[in-house]
Design an enzyme around this catalytic site. Structure first.
Site, PDB file in Angstrom:
ATOM      1  N   GLU A 234       0.829  -1.228   0.000  1.00 41.77           N
ATOM      2  CA  GLU A 234       0.000   0.000   0.000  1.00 41.77           C
ATOM      3  C   GLU A 234       0.855   1.267   0.000  1.00 41.77           C
ATOM      4  O   GLU A 234       2.055   1.224   0.302  1.00 41.77           O
ATOM      5  CB  GLU A 234      -0.943   0.015   1.205  1.00 41.77           C
TER       6      GLU A 234
ATOM      7  N   LYS B  59      -3.220  -1.736  15.896  1.00 40.06           N
ATOM      8  CA  LYS B  59      -2.795  -0.932  17.045  1.00 40.06           C
ATOM      9  C   LYS B  59      -3.955  -0.813  18.016  1.00 40.06           C
ATOM     10  O   LYS B  59      -5.106  -0.774  17.598  1.00 40.06           O
ATOM     11  CB  LYS B  59      -2.445   0.477  16.574  1.00 40.06           C
TER      12      LYS B  59
ATOM     13  N   SER C 118     -13.366   1.251  10.232  1.00 38.21           N
ATOM     14  CA  SER C 118     -12.615   1.410   8.987  1.00 38.21           C
ATOM     15  C   SER C 118     -13.228   0.634   7.839  1.00 38.21           C
ATOM     16  O   SER C 118     -13.691  -0.502   8.003  1.00 38.21           O
ATOM     17  CB  SER C 118     -11.181   0.921   9.192  1.00 38.21           C
ATOM     18  N   ALA C 119     -13.180   1.256   6.659  1.00 37.17           N
ATOM     19  CA  ALA C 119     -13.629   0.584   5.432  1.00 37.17           C
ATOM     20  C   ALA C 119     -12.749  -0.625   5.119  1.00 37.17           C
ATOM     21  O   ALA C 119     -13.133  -1.487   4.325  1.00 37.17           O
ATOM     22  CB  ALA C 119     -13.618   1.571   4.267  1.00 37.17           C
ATOM     23  N   ASP C 120     -11.580  -0.716   5.768  1.00 38.05           N
ATOM     24  CA  ASP C 120     -10.710  -1.889   5.556  1.00 38.05           C
ATOM     25  C   ASP C 120     -11.457  -3.179   5.909  1.00 38.05           C
ATOM     26  O   ASP C 120     -11.259  -4.215   5.266  1.00 38.05           O
ATOM     27  CB  ASP C 120      -9.463  -1.811   6.453  1.00 38.05           C
TER      28      ASP C 120
ATOM     29  N   VAL D 233      -5.435   0.222   2.996  1.00 34.79           N
ATOM     30  CA  VAL D 233      -5.582  -1.229   2.864  1.00 34.79           C
ATOM     31  C   VAL D 233      -6.779  -1.546   1.969  1.00 34.79           C
ATOM     32  O   VAL D 233      -6.689  -2.365   1.040  1.00 34.79           O
ATOM     33  CB  VAL D 233      -5.732  -1.891   4.258  1.00 34.79           C
TER      34      VAL D 233
HETATM   35  N1  PSU Z   1      -2.970   1.623  10.827  1.00 30.16           N
HETATM   36  C1  PSU Z   1      -1.647   1.682  11.011  1.00 30.16           C
HETATM   37  N2  PSU Z   1      -0.874   2.259  10.057  1.00 30.16           N
HETATM   38  C2  PSU Z   1      -1.420   2.803   8.914  1.00 30.16           C
HETATM   39  C3  PSU Z   1      -2.829   2.723   8.740  1.00 30.16           C
HETATM   40  C4  PSU Z   1      -3.560   2.134   9.720  1.00 30.16           C
HETATM   41  O1  PSU Z   1      -1.166   1.204  12.013  1.00 30.16           O
HETATM   42  O2  PSU Z   1      -0.694   3.346   8.075  1.00 30.16           O
HETATM   43  C5  PSU Z   1      -3.439   3.264   7.477  1.00 30.16           C
HETATM   44  C6  PSU Z   1      -3.665   2.126   6.476  1.00 30.16           C
HETATM   45  O3  PSU Z   1      -3.505   2.622   5.168  1.00 30.16           O
HETATM   46  C7  PSU Z   1      -5.117   1.768   6.730  1.00 30.16           C
HETATM   47  C8  PSU Z   1      -5.704   3.123   7.005  1.00 30.16           C
HETATM   48  O4  PSU Z   1      -5.745   1.143   5.633  1.00 30.16           O
HETATM   49  O5  PSU Z   1      -4.725   3.804   7.772  1.00 30.16           O
HETATM   50  C9  PSU Z   1      -7.015   3.035   7.756  1.00 30.16           C
HETATM   51  O6  PSU Z   1      -7.592   4.284   7.847  1.00 30.16           O
HETATM   52  P1  PSU Z   1      -9.080   4.430   8.395  1.00 30.16           P
HETATM   53  O7  PSU Z   1      -9.021   4.020   9.829  1.00 30.16           O
HETATM   54  O8  PSU Z   1      -9.425   5.872   8.212  1.00 30.16           O
HETATM   55  O9  PSU Z   1      -9.936   3.522   7.565  1.00 30.16           O
HETATM   56 MN    MN Z   2     -12.459   5.780  10.227  1.00 33.78          MN
END
Ligand code: PSU
Ligand code: MN
Length: 305
Positions: free
Chosen positions: A25, A159, A140-142, A106
């Site tokens: 990524e 984390k 998260s959308a992940d 991700v």
């Molecule tokens: N968690 C980490 N390091 C990162 C990310 C998440 O420990 O770099 C990044 C990744 O790209 C992950 C994104 O897909 O943040 C998730 O963001 P959000 O929570 O806004 O979906």
């Molecule tokens: Mn979010």
């Protein structure tokens, strides 16, 4: 493949000749680490993947083109250009249509990897269910992407800026298996342990490849999470990191941070408070994940007829 995805010559040749490929990524490059460590790390990750018998495909959107496989110059560009958008699933159409640049999360990296025909993806950590999500609904959308897109993601767990328990519940609901590599416990990114168990422990890349093949041969759509603990020598003190994360979450709440800014804000705060120690751990766990992903990709290719 659709007209929007462009694979590099190296990745194209690898896919055509049945060589293993590992997706990477770019949010971790543009938003996860400071320049120039981010670029050095991204290039080293590619090297590690090559050393372990696979071809790296770093993924990003540049000038509206969804790229699988970046040149060194493109990686450098993603690493040093301020203000590159963080692009998840919902952001892709606007960035592509506007011929803009985007660092892929991700979720969006999985989407582009699947379009390109890549099944294995290495990163540091994934997004998940945030603490307090029962009122903020910040999930998260992940996780939704893991539920629907056929790519296995190797990470060091999540984390504890997230609610790890709720994240696992969400993954269970969505039918996303969580495999612990040489561990029974979900690692928590900076540390090797958490109080949560994984679904299954897997001890070899070959066994891992076999499970992935079974899943997809059966038509069980969606991804899988392969969680790989940070090497002992680089793991951080549990109490220290717990306090740092508490502090970061408190500051995010006090500052009214919301939506897509939440994760980058928390990550930046942790870095600020730990004064760079966390960065070294972060880099090392990504290397460790790249190694494992390449080995799984090699074994997975062996199983294809
Ligand atoms: N968690 C980490 N390091 C990162 C990310 C998440 O420990 O770099 C990044 C990744 O790209 C992950 C994104 O897909 O943040 C998730 O963001 P959000 O929570 O806004 O979906
Ligand atoms: Mn979010």
């Amino acid at each position: 493949m659709n007209q929007y995805v462009v694979t590099s010559q190296e990745v194209k040749d690898a896919l055509a000749s049945g060589k293993p490929v590992v997706a990477l990524e770019s949010t971790i490059i543009s938003h996860g680490m400071p320049y120039p460590r981010n670029v050095e790390t991204a290039l080293k990750v590619e090297e590690i993947i090559r050393e372990n018998g696979a071809v790296p495909a770093t993924i990003a959107i540049i000038g509206g083109v969804m790229k699988a496989g970046l040149t060194e110059d493109e990686i450098d560009y993603m690493g040093k250009t301020p203000g590159v958008a963080k692009v998840s699933r919902r952001d892709i159409p606007y960035i592509v249509a506007g011929k803009l640049d985007g660092a892929t999360t991700v979720a969006s990296t999985m989407i582009i990897a699947e379009m390109a025909g890549i099944s294995i993806f290495a990163t540091g950590g994934i997004g998940g269910v945030h603490r307090g999500a029962e009122t903020t609904m910040d999930i998260s959308a992940d996780l939704e992407e893991l539920a629907q897109t056929n790519v296995a993601v190797v990470c060091a767990g999540a984390k504890s800026i997230l609610d790890l328990g709720l994240t696992l519940e969400y993954l269970e609901t969505k039918g996303v298996p969580v495999y612990g590599y040489e561990t029974d416990e979900l690692p928590a990114f900076y540390t090797r342990k958490s109080e949560f168990k994984v679904d299954y422990r897997i001890d070899t890349p070959k066994e891992m490849a076999g499970v992935l093949k079974a899943k997809w041969d059966l038509g069980l759509k969606g991804g899988a999470l392969i969680v790989n603990p940070i090497p002992e020598e680089y793991s951080m003190d549990e109490n220290l990191i717990r306090n740092v994360i508490e502090e970061a979450v408190k500051e995010a709440n006090a500052n009214g941070i919301k939506g897509k800014d939440t994760t980058p804000f928390l990550l930046a705060k942790i870095k600020e408070i730990t004064g760079g120690d966390s960065l070294e751990s972060n880099i090392q766990l990504v290397y460790n994940n790249a190694r494992l992903a390449a080995k799984v990709a090699v074994e997975f290719m062996e199983l294809q007829d």
